[in-house]
Design an enzyme around this catalytic site. Structure first.
Site, mmCIF file in Angstrom:
data_model
loop_
_atom_site.group_PDB
_atom_site.id
_atom_site.type_symbol
_atom_site.label_atom_id
_atom_site.label_comp_id
_atom_site.label_asym_id
_atom_site.label_seq_id
_atom_site.Cartn_x
_atom_site.Cartn_y
_atom_site.Cartn_z
ATOM 1 N N GLU A 116 45.108 41.543 43.365
ATOM 2 C CA GLU A 116 44.190 40.655 42.637
ATOM 3 C C GLU A 116 44.762 40.393 41.249
ATOM 4 O OE1 GLU A 116 40.531 42.830 42.522
ATOM 5 O OE2 GLU A 116 41.377 44.492 41.382
ATOM 6 N N ASP A 138 38.259 43.867 32.608
ATOM 7 C CA ASP A 138 38.716 42.551 33.064
ATOM 8 C C ASP A 138 38.910 41.562 31.912
ATOM 9 O OD1 ASP A 138 38.475 43.541 35.672
ATOM 10 O OD2 ASP A 138 36.433 42.802 35.881
#
Length: 317
Positions: A203, A31
């Site tokens: 997302e 991430d």
């Protein structure tokens, strides 16, 4: 012949040692969020601590790396634990970072102790490498503030963008993308939360601007691929642009961050290509990103070598 073979082996070992991808093989990372500041790029990653063969994410902290040339990465010693937010119960999921008025604001996804579901907190520091402290004492976004889906993880993956006029925006979400304006203090929403219908949105929404065009990238479908929309403002309207990066082979997520550095553009992402890597043991990597003459983002292939060195004048380490 023996000397030639030995020389070839040493040359190959040197090439591997200098490879940019992943940016570290010491720990598993995921991430990515990135910030360019004073001739240096700072990279903020979640630390995947899941055991080999594990069945869930184990993420207790964010780690900070930086580079002067997009190839050699310095690991900064102080992690940012999820417990920087006293109201958080666990999880250091995806984050993003912004600089304003000499301060650095880190937006992180955590699990709330008392309000069921994921939440977004804001930590602040006088330095891009910390130490960071809770800027509010409470969550900026909680699961009970949004009602578009019944899931507990729809308020994740914050992405912050400060426009040329100084207006800051926060983008986030799973299944449904949401955004809101931020007040100049960077720690309060300024107005209502808006939802945006994006085709097959999963997302990892992320906004950047390049030569006057706004690019909204995100993870589409599941397993995920990175795609983008483009538009005339930070709030659209959006037109579909295309696929930036195809899905990973052994990891269902991908999660991008895009920055300009020393006259070139780059995309960070994660995969599972390290030995014993996989769904809960990911690795952040980086590639150069290119635009076509019409402004379209060209597809990016994942590589082992990463981008060519792009040293920043005066930057050391």
């Amino acid at each position: 012949m023996l000397k030639q073979s030995l020389a070839a082996i040493l040359l190959a070992a040197t090439a591997v040692a200098q490879a940019a991808n992943p940016i570290t093989n010491k720990i598993f990372t995921a991430d990515p969020a990135a910030l360019v500041d004073n001739g240096r790029v700072y990279l903020y990653v979640g630390h995947d601590e899941g055991k080999e063969g594990g069945k869930d994410y184990v993420m207790n902290e964010w780690r900070v790396f930086s580079s002067c040339d997009m190839q050699n990465w310095t690991a900064h010693p102080d992690p940012v634990p999820y417990s920087v937010f006293k109201w958080a119960g666990r999880d250091a999921w995806a984050s993003d970072i912004a600089k304003r008025n000499g301060k650095y604001y880190l937006y992180g996804t955590v699990d709330h102790k008392t309000i069921p579901g994921k939440a977004i907190g804001v930590a602040v520091s006088n330095s891009p490498t910390g130490p960071f402290v809770d800027a509010r004492g409470t969550a900026l976004v909680t699961n009970d503030m949004t009602h578009e889906t019944p899931i507990a993880w729809d308020d994740i993956d914050p992405a912050v963008f400060v426009d040329d006029d100084g207006q800051a925006y926060l983008y986030w979400g799973n299944t449904v993308m949401k955004y809101a304006r931020l007040k100049p203090n960077m720690i309060e929403l300024d107005g209502p939360i808006h939802t945006v219908g994006l085709e097959a949105f999963t997302e990892a929404s992320y906004l950047h601007k390049h030569k006057g065009t706004y690019y909204l990238s995100y993870s589409r479908k599941f397993p995920e691929e990175t795609v983008y929309m483009s538009g005339p403002s930070a709030t659209g309207p959006w037109s579909f642009g295309g696929v930036i990066m195809e899905q990973n082979s052994n990891v269902k997520t991908i999660h991008q961050a895009i920055v300009d550095f020393n006259g070139k553009s780059y995309i960070f992402y994660h995969n599972g290509k390290l030995p014993t890597g996989g769904e809960y043991r990911r690795s952040v990597a980086v590639e150069e990103l290119h635009y076509g003459p019409d402004g379209k983002i060209l597809p990016v292939a994942q590589t082992g070598q990463g981008p060519a060195a792009n040293p920043s004048p005066g930057c050391k380490g």
